[in-house]
Design an enzyme around this catalytic site. Structure first.
Site, PDB file in Angstrom:
ATOM      1  N   HIS A  32       0.852  -1.184   0.000  1.00 15.21           N
ATOM      2  CA  HIS A  32       0.000   0.000   0.000  1.00 15.21           C
ATOM      3  C   HIS A  32       0.886   1.232   0.000  1.00 15.21           C
ATOM      4  O   HIS A  32       2.123   1.120  -0.023  1.00 15.21           O
ATOM      5  CB  HIS A  32      -0.966  -0.029   1.187  1.00 15.21           C
ATOM      6  CG  HIS A  32      -0.280  -0.219   2.521  1.00 15.21           C
ATOM      7  ND1 HIS A  32       0.587   0.709   3.045  1.00 15.21           N
ATOM      8  CD2 HIS A  32      -0.321  -1.237   3.418  1.00 15.21           C
ATOM      9  CE1 HIS A  32       1.034   0.279   4.220  1.00 15.21           C
ATOM     10  NE2 HIS A  32       0.503  -0.923   4.461  1.00 15.21           N
ATOM     11  N   HIS A  35       4.053   1.318   2.193  1.00 13.58           N
ATOM     12  CA  HIS A  35       5.233   0.646   1.655  1.00 13.58           C
ATOM     13  C   HIS A  35       5.868   1.479   0.541  1.00 13.58           C
ATOM     14  O   HIS A  35       7.093   1.587   0.447  1.00 13.58           O
ATOM     15  CB  HIS A  35       4.862  -0.716   1.058  1.00 13.58           C
ATOM     16  CG  HIS A  35       4.253  -1.678   2.039  1.00 13.58           C
ATOM     17  ND1 HIS A  35       2.935  -2.053   1.979  1.00 13.58           N
ATOM     18  CD2 HIS A  35       4.793  -2.339   3.089  1.00 13.58           C
ATOM     19  CE1 HIS A  35       2.681  -2.921   2.952  1.00 13.58           C
ATOM     20  NE2 HIS A  35       3.787  -3.097   3.648  1.00 13.58           N
ATOM     21  N   GLY A 147       8.598   1.353   8.636  1.00 17.40           N
ATOM     22  CA  GLY A 147       7.591   2.373   8.923  1.00 17.40           C
ATOM     23  C   GLY A 147       7.453   2.617  10.415  1.00 17.40           C
ATOM     24  O   GLY A 147       7.594   1.688  11.218  1.00 17.40           O
ATOM     25  N   GLN A 153       8.445  -2.787  16.558  1.00 18.26           N
ATOM     26  CA  GLN A 153       9.268  -3.523  15.606  1.00 18.26           C
ATOM     27  C   GLN A 153      10.548  -2.742  15.296  1.00 18.26           C
ATOM     28  O   GLN A 153      11.638  -3.314  15.266  1.00 18.26           O
ATOM     29  CB  GLN A 153       8.476  -3.758  14.315  1.00 18.26           C
ATOM     30  CG  GLN A 153       9.303  -4.326  13.186  1.00 18.26           C
ATOM     31  CD  GLN A 153       8.464  -4.567  11.940  1.00 18.26           C
ATOM     32  OE1 GLN A 153       7.768  -5.562  11.842  1.00 18.26           O
ATOM     33  NE2 GLN A 153       8.514  -3.639  11.002  1.00 18.26           N
ATOM     34  N   SER A 185      -2.284   0.249   6.526  1.00 23.16           N
ATOM     35  CA  SER A 185      -1.901  -1.101   6.960  1.00 23.16           C
ATOM     36  C   SER A 185      -2.493  -2.087   5.980  1.00 23.16           C
ATOM     37  O   SER A 185      -3.599  -1.878   5.455  1.00 23.16           O
ATOM     38  CB  SER A 185      -2.458  -1.367   8.366  1.00 23.16           C
ATOM     39  OG  SER A 185      -2.435  -2.765   8.630  1.00 23.16           O
ATOM     40  N   SER A 186      -1.764  -3.176   5.759  1.00 23.62           N
ATOM     41  CA  SER A 186      -2.286  -4.223   4.869  1.00 23.62           C
ATOM     42  C   SER A 186      -3.572  -4.806   5.421  1.00 23.62           C
ATOM     43  O   SER A 186      -4.373  -5.373   4.683  1.00 23.62           O
ATOM     44  CB  SER A 186      -1.244  -5.332   4.703  1.00 23.62           C
ATOM     45  OG  SER A 186      -0.058  -4.784   4.174  1.00 23.62           O
ATOM     46  N   ARG A 187      -3.771  -4.690   6.727  1.00 23.26           N
ATOM     47  CA  ARG A 187      -4.970  -5.258   7.336  1.00 23.26           C
ATOM     48  C   ARG A 187      -6.215  -4.403   7.089  1.00 23.26           C
ATOM     49  O   ARG A 187      -7.329  -4.891   7.288  1.00 23.26           O
ATOM     50  CB  ARG A 187      -4.759  -5.439   8.846  1.00 23.26           C
ATOM     51  CG  ARG A 187      -3.739  -6.524   9.191  1.00 23.26           C
ATOM     52  CD  ARG A 187      -3.716  -6.807  10.674  1.00 23.26           C
ATOM     53  NE  ARG A 187      -2.966  -8.017  10.974  1.00 23.26           N
ATOM     54  CZ  ARG A 187      -1.648  -8.059  11.124  1.00 23.26           C
ATOM     55  NH1 ARG A 187      -0.931  -6.955  11.009  1.00 23.26           N
ATOM     56  NH2 ARG A 187      -1.035  -9.200  11.388  1.00 23.26           N
TER      57      ARG A 187
END
Lengths: 285, 285
Positions: A32, A35, A147, A153, A185-187
């Site tokens: 997305h 990224h 990110g 992380q 977010s990919s979610r």
């Protein structure tokens, strides 16, 4: 753009690139704008840009979450090429974890015992640290881009890179957001229309904390109460909403110092995270 | 020869060497002919030879053993220079494990649950794997050289290098021995004269196993009984004497296949290890 599936091909493809600088964006695919903003940062600063796509099974602590993680590699490759990626590394699990694989990179201490560890278990960070170490050592980039949305992380990656002497600079880039403030977010694609609308309450809650702190409120309990109310009013199930030191991730007793406000919450069946950094007291240090 | 104390200095010193090949010999100091044979192997095959000297506290599971480990850096540096080392990396513990250090590289499975793990505890291998990963990533050599005496260490190092994609070739060189067959070890200097004489029973026992196996004996129990007798007759306290697969380190039911015979024993207060590889059945594979 070249797509490679094995570490051997990857090293072969990058051999000529070692004369210049290599920038690396590790991803789990489902690319997305967040990224792509990392790719653009890598593109600006490096001669060669590598992007990896690997949905790492060892960092998922819920099988259903791994199962539901969105995958569309044809689309990912198209977006990567448009954004200026030179080499995509897209291995399968067998290439990353062949038979006999037995090594775990484990980052201990306060930074992996809190926040996401509470919801997802410490195993999440062992899986993440191991795959990040493997990817960094397969690519051996000059710089790797992460990110700021995944704040913990980034702290863990910085720690393992320093601790293991991995020769790479880590660049943490600002969180990319939708028009209503929701962190990309990919979610997010798993949110239904009503859930998607309500999810904007997460960044709203963080912005409220930011405003109250700017106005002088330093008590984490007061700030948390205000933020939690917004989440609750929008039917969002808060998992944690924590005021922590940005480096150690230990709870701060008062927001009179640089503070990371980190939140994890479920909107319907989708677990989302976000954070904001308060720079209070930074000038005094 | 240049001696450096920090990773930063090391990387600076090696920058011009990256145009050619770099061979690396990691040691805990107390250099002897075994180490020097590794240096000579590295010297023959590489443009630049790096040797590290670091008595790694995290791989000692007995404080007394760490305390008693011989240290004479002036002598080590002289021997290294004579053997043709270009760069010595001799950090202190604070450089390798600064405040906040929190990462462990852990190799699991059969290879770290047997042999030395029984005597020294699994923690030994976590400490060893972590420091080897750090050293390999600080030096980033083309080839790293290890002695066959530490057979299990070599198996664990190969595993972690493969698993983490560390870009280095591992070269395991034949065990260097004294005239009476005793494997060279930094610990040998701690043997009294009588102990030193009796310690030769360890390679004698291994040579007997080798001869009996060559003559057709395939039963580990029979071979072990013969070897143990020699140790016992010389007042040597056997810790393990195991017949294992050279790659998985799992017990073999019969010596009708390539087999590593590994022994650990105490002579007086000094713990020694040695091994021999039986190539039985290798032609049949």
């Amino acid at each position: 753009m070249r797509t490679v599936r094995t570490i051997r091909e990857l090293r072969e493809a990058l051999r000529p690139a070692r004369a210049g600088t290599i920038g690396f964006v590790p991803t789990m695919g489902a690319l997305h704008e967040g990224h792509l903003s990392l790719v653009r940062a890598a593109r600006r600063a490096n001669d060669t840009v590598v992007l990896s796509i690997f949905v790492n099974p060892t960092q998922f602590t819920e099988a259903a979450d791994l199962e539901a993680y969105p995958r569309d590699q044809a689309r990912d490759l198209r977006l990567a090429e448009e954004a200026g990626v030179d080499v995509v590394f897209a291995p399968d699990a067998e290439e990353m974890y062949p038979a006999g694989f037995a090594t775990v990179v484990s980052v201990g201490g306060s930074i992996t015992e809190t926040l996401e560890a509470e919801g997802r278990g410490r195993g999440h960070f062992d899986g993440m640290a191991t795959v990040v170490a493997k990817l960094l050592l397969a690519v051996l980039p000059d710089k790797a881009y992460f990110g700021a949305k995944d704040a913990q992380q980034a702290v863990v990656v910085r720690r393992l890179v320093a601790d293991l002497n991995i020769p790479v600079a880590i660049d943490v880039c600002e969180t990319s957001r939708e028009a209503d403030g929701l962190a990309r977010s990919s979610r997010n694609v798993r949110l239904g229309p009503d859930e998607r609308r309500r999810a904007a309450a997460i960044p709203q809650a963080l912005r409220l904390v930011e405003r109250l702190a700017r106005e002088g409120e330093t008590r984490p309990a007061e700030l948390r109460t205000a933020a939690s109310r917004i989440l609750r009013e929008n039917g969002i199930e808060e998992e944690y909403l924590a005021f922590v030191d940005p480096d150690t991730l230990e709870r701060v007793p008062a927001v009179d110092r640089p503070t990371l406000v980190a939140v994890a919450a479920r909107v319907g069946g989708v677990r989302l995270i976000d954070n904001v950094r308060l720079a209070q007291g930074e000038a005094d240090r």
